[in-house]
Motif scaffolding. Structure first.
Motif, PDB file in Angstrom:
ATOM      1  N   ALA A 123      77.149  41.604   4.834  1.00  0.00           N
ATOM      2  CA  ALA A 123      78.578  41.713   4.526  1.00  0.00           C
ATOM      3  C   ALA A 123      78.864  41.525   3.045  1.00  0.00           C
ATOM      4  O   ALA A 123      80.000  41.732   2.613  1.00  0.00           O
ATOM      5  CB  ALA A 123      79.364  40.678   5.333  1.00  0.00           C
ATOM      6  N   GLY A 124      77.870  41.106   2.278  1.00  0.00           N
ATOM      7  CA  GLY A 124      78.069  41.035   0.834  1.00  0.00           C
ATOM      8  C   GLY A 124      78.438  39.669   0.295  1.00  0.00           C
ATOM      9  O   GLY A 124      79.018  39.575  -0.794  1.00  0.00           O
ATOM     10  N   ILE A 125      78.097  38.595   1.026  1.00  0.00           N
ATOM     11  CA  ILE A 125      78.375  37.272   0.462  1.00  0.00           C
ATOM     12  C   ILE A 125      77.532  37.069  -0.798  1.00  0.00           C
ATOM     13  O   ILE A 125      76.511  37.729  -1.006  1.00  0.00           O
ATOM     14  CB  ILE A 125      78.096  36.149   1.471  1.00  0.00           C
ATOM     15  CG1 ILE A 125      76.604  36.080   1.844  1.00  0.00           C
ATOM     16  CG2 ILE A 125      78.970  36.308   2.705  1.00  0.00           C
ATOM     17  CD1 ILE A 125      76.212  34.843   2.622  1.00  0.00           C
ATOM     18  N   SER A 126      77.973  36.122  -1.638  1.00  0.00           N
ATOM     19  CA  SER A 126      77.258  35.819  -2.877  1.00  0.00           C
ATOM     20  C   SER A 126      76.421  34.553  -2.768  1.00  0.00           C
ATOM     21  O   SER A 126      75.433  34.392  -3.489  1.00  0.00           O
ATOM     22  CB  SER A 126      78.260  35.656  -4.032  1.00  0.00           C
ATOM     23  OG  SER A 126      78.986  36.851  -4.249  1.00  0.00           O
ATOM     24  N   VAL A 127      76.841  33.639  -1.878  1.00  0.00           N
ATOM     25  CA  VAL A 127      76.183  32.336  -1.768  1.00  0.00           C
ATOM     26  C   VAL A 127      75.990  32.015  -0.294  1.00  0.00           C
ATOM     27  O   VAL A 127      76.948  32.038   0.485  1.00  0.00           O
ATOM     28  CB  VAL A 127      77.021  31.231  -2.441  1.00  0.00           C
ATOM     29  CG1 VAL A 127      76.300  29.886  -2.338  1.00  0.00           C
ATOM     30  CG2 VAL A 127      77.306  31.571  -3.905  1.00  0.00           C
ATOM     31  N   ALA A 128      74.748  31.704   0.088  1.00  0.00           N
ATOM     32  CA  ALA A 128      74.431  31.283   1.450  1.00  0.00           C
ATOM     33  C   ALA A 128      74.388  29.761   1.488  1.00  0.00           C
ATOM     34  O   ALA A 128      73.776  29.130   0.620  1.00  0.00           O
ATOM     35  CB  ALA A 128      73.093  31.864   1.896  1.00  0.00           C
TER      36      ALA A 128
ATOM     37  N   PHE B 141      72.391  34.592   9.719  1.00  0.00           N
ATOM     38  CA  PHE B 141      72.692  34.823   8.307  1.00  0.00           C
ATOM     39  C   PHE B 141      72.580  36.288   7.922  1.00  0.00           C
ATOM     40  O   PHE B 141      73.180  36.731   6.936  1.00  0.00           O
ATOM     41  CB  PHE B 141      71.763  33.983   7.420  1.00  0.00           C
ATOM     42  CG  PHE B 141      72.342  32.637   7.078  1.00  0.00           C
ATOM     43  CD1 PHE B 141      73.175  32.479   5.983  1.00  0.00           C
ATOM     44  CD2 PHE B 141      72.063  31.537   7.865  1.00  0.00           C
ATOM     45  CE1 PHE B 141      73.714  31.247   5.672  1.00  0.00           C
ATOM     46  CE2 PHE B 141      72.597  30.296   7.570  1.00  0.00           C
ATOM     47  CZ  PHE B 141      73.428  30.147   6.466  1.00  0.00           C
ATOM     48  N   ARG B 142      71.830  37.057   8.687  1.00  0.00           N
ATOM     49  CA  ARG B 142      71.651  38.466   8.337  1.00  0.00           C
ATOM     50  C   ARG B 142      72.986  39.192   8.259  1.00  0.00           C
ATOM     51  O   ARG B 142      73.234  39.963   7.330  1.00  0.00           O
ATOM     52  CB  ARG B 142      70.721  39.153   9.346  1.00  0.00           C
ATOM     53  CG  ARG B 142      70.466  40.622   9.040  1.00  0.00           C
ATOM     54  CD  ARG B 142      69.495  41.213  10.044  1.00  0.00           C
ATOM     55  NE  ARG B 142      69.981  41.099  11.407  1.00  0.00           N
ATOM     56  CZ  ARG B 142      70.856  41.931  11.976  1.00  0.00           C
ATOM     57  NH1 ARG B 142      71.363  42.943  11.279  1.00  0.00           N
ATOM     58  NH2 ARG B 142      71.234  41.757  13.222  1.00  0.00           N
ATOM     59  N   LEU B 143      73.884  38.948   9.229  1.00  0.00           N
ATOM     60  CA  LEU B 143      75.184  39.609   9.219  1.00  0.00           C
ATOM     61  C   LEU B 143      75.989  39.235   7.975  1.00  0.00           C
ATOM     62  O   LEU B 143      76.635  40.080   7.356  1.00  0.00           O
ATOM     63  CB  LEU B 143      75.979  39.233  10.469  1.00  0.00           C
ATOM     64  CG  LEU B 143      75.682  40.004  11.757  1.00  0.00           C
ATOM     65  CD1 LEU B 143      76.541  39.452  12.886  1.00  0.00           C
ATOM     66  CD2 LEU B 143      75.944  41.486  11.561  1.00  0.00           C
ATOM     67  N   ALA B 144      75.954  37.959   7.605  1.00  0.00           N
ATOM     68  CA  ALA B 144      76.694  37.509   6.433  1.00  0.00           C
ATOM     69  C   ALA B 144      76.132  38.130   5.156  1.00  0.00           C
ATOM     70  O   ALA B 144      76.884  38.525   4.254  1.00  0.00           O
ATOM     71  CB  ALA B 144      76.663  35.989   6.342  1.00  0.00           C
ATOM     72  N   LEU B 145      74.820  38.218   5.075  1.00  0.00           N
ATOM     73  CA  LEU B 145      74.197  38.811   3.893  1.00  0.00           C
ATOM     74  C   LEU B 145      74.527  40.295   3.791  1.00  0.00           C
ATOM     75  O   LEU B 145      74.824  40.802   2.702  1.00  0.00           O
ATOM     76  CB  LEU B 145      72.686  38.593   3.950  1.00  0.00           C
ATOM     77  CG  LEU B 145      72.237  37.125   3.840  1.00  0.00           C
ATOM     78  CD1 LEU B 145      70.772  36.989   4.225  1.00  0.00           C
ATOM     79  CD2 LEU B 145      72.478  36.602   2.437  1.00  0.00           C
TER      80      LEU B 145
ATOM     81  N   LEU C 165      65.182  35.410   2.879  1.00  0.00           N
ATOM     82  CA  LEU C 165      65.983  36.581   3.226  1.00  0.00           C
ATOM     83  C   LEU C 165      67.134  36.755   2.241  1.00  0.00           C
ATOM     84  O   LEU C 165      67.436  37.877   1.810  1.00  0.00           O
ATOM     85  CB  LEU C 165      66.526  36.443   4.645  1.00  0.00           C
ATOM     86  CG  LEU C 165      67.358  37.628   5.156  1.00  0.00           C
ATOM     87  CD1 LEU C 165      66.531  38.901   5.202  1.00  0.00           C
ATOM     88  CD2 LEU C 165      67.954  37.330   6.525  1.00  0.00           C
ATOM     89  N   ALA C 166      67.786  35.665   1.859  1.00  0.00           N
ATOM     90  CA  ALA C 166      68.899  35.748   0.915  1.00  0.00           C
ATOM     91  C   ALA C 166      68.448  36.345  -0.408  1.00  0.00           C
ATOM     92  O   ALA C 166      69.193  37.118  -1.042  1.00  0.00           O
ATOM     93  CB  ALA C 166      69.506  34.365   0.695  1.00  0.00           C
TER      94      ALA C 166
END
Length: 378
Positions: A248-253, A242-246, A272-273
């Motif tokens: 990258a600027g996602i809004s919702v995990a 999830f670190r890479l996605a976070l 982390l989110a």
């Protein structure tokens, strides 16, 4: 207290339950499953049971470490899902042993009810709009739809036009209710960049999984190109992924509690989110145990946005199957009230589970192909 037995049950429509029994009569339930690969997860649970039987079930953190890491090779959906279901069951035991719901063990409630959403379906755009109208009438304040079917790498205007033909009447039917969109990883990166500006016009609550998880490293190019909140995570299985996605600027995990290491790992993902000002909306297309596990986190995590509610979890009367009492998972005005029962807050009808497992399912996902015969993402 010691674990004395671990059993798994394949039950319709496509679920796998695990039962963990102790020498003091306390029983915990979990839902370890990779949809379409239940047998593989079932075998992995059996392997992990070799370690767990005889152990103290309350040493959850230590068991999670051993199950996830002691085999040297780590991660992946099958192992993470097996660990997830067993982790749910151990938390269920911990709550029951202490006479409190799991969210009390996680720090106590921060809300009294969790907002839920479900998907609108139909054979035509008019059917989908009609279904959405009924869902709003039933009290839902958010509805999700998958606006695209099979897509080519850079599909034509007709494919984009069909999305508008679905979304225009749907947006009108929803009124002030929120619209979420699930792209199901069917878009290539360039196709997603092409279409996301159009989807943003509908002011979606979020646009889910625009590209496949293996392209998470490129997700920042999408989040920077659109005002639509991007969501992803159902096929990410650890806090590290999830670190890479976070970043990258996602809004919702969207971790799935039956895939991403259960309650234990999802709590770490949520923490982390929050450091990235990202909300949590767990993926849940599964059964009542997975849903109850999601809700336990929903009651205690401050950055929780909304909970996916699969219609397969409920019958036509609005009751969840395989429960002795359906009331804890009852939907009221688009929300589920805080679960107050011990453990996961639900009671499994063991006799019904054993009877259903007598005819185990063999569910497999559909196989799609493009017009040229090549494989297509479902």
């Amino acid at each position: 207290m010691r674990i004395v037995d671990i059993e798994t049950f394949q039950v319709p429509p496509r679920w796998l339950f695990v039962r963990v029994a102790t020498d003091e009569g306390v029983v915990g339930w979990g839902e370890p499953i990779v949809e379409g690969r239940a047998e593989a997860v079932q075998a992995t649970v059996d392997i992990l049971a070799e370690y767990l039987v005889g152990k103290d079930p309350l040493r959850i953190a230590d068991h999670w470490q051993v199950m996830s890491k002691s085999g040297f090779y780590r991660g992946g959906p099958v192992l993470s899902s097996a660990v997830a279901g067993l982790d749910q069951a151990l938390w269920d035991i911990a709550g029951k042993a202490r006479g409190v719901p799991v969210h009390e063990l996680l720090g106590g409630p921060v809300r009294d009810r969790v907002r839920v959403y479900t998907a609108a379906h139909g054979d035509t755009p008019a059917d989908v709009a009609d279904h959405a109208t009924q869902l709003v009438a039933d009290g839902f304040t958010a509805v999700k739809v998958t606006p695209a079917g099979r897509l080519g790498f850079l599909d034509d205007r007709a494919a984009i036009r069909s999305m508008r033909e679905l979304l225009d009447p749907l947006r009108d039917a929803l009124g002030d209710a929120d619209l979420a969109m699930d792209l199901h990883g069917r878009f290539s990166l360039p196709m997603a960049r092409r279409v996301l500006p159009l989807l943003a016009e509908y002011l979606p609550l979020f646009v889910e999984e625009p590209v496949l998880p293996e392209y998470t490293v490129h997700l920042g190019r999408l989040t920077a190109s659109t005002s639509a909140p991007i969501a992803t995570g159902e096929r990410l299985y650890s806090v590290g992924e999830f670190r890479l996605a976070l970043e990258a600027g996602i809004s919702v995990a969207q971790p799935d509690l039956s895939h991403a290491g259960g309650i234990s790992e999802t709590m770490r993902i949520a923490a982390l989110a929050s450091a990235y000002d990202v909300a949590l909306a767990p993926h849940c297309p599964l059964g009542p145990i997975a849903l109850a596990s999601c809700l336990q986190i929903g009651f205690t995590v401050p950055n929780y946005l909304i909970q996916e509610l699969p219609f397969s979890t409920y019958d036509e009367a609005g009751n969840a199957p395989y429960l002795t009492d359906p009331d804890p998972l009852r939907i009221s005005a688009g929300h589920i009230e805080r679960l107050t029962g011990p453990g996961l807050g639900i009671d499994i009808d063991e006799a019904a589970v054993r009877a259903a497992a007598g005819q185990p399912h063999r569910w497999r996902p559909p196989l799609w192909r493009h017009d040229d015969g090549s494989f297509a993402e479902w």
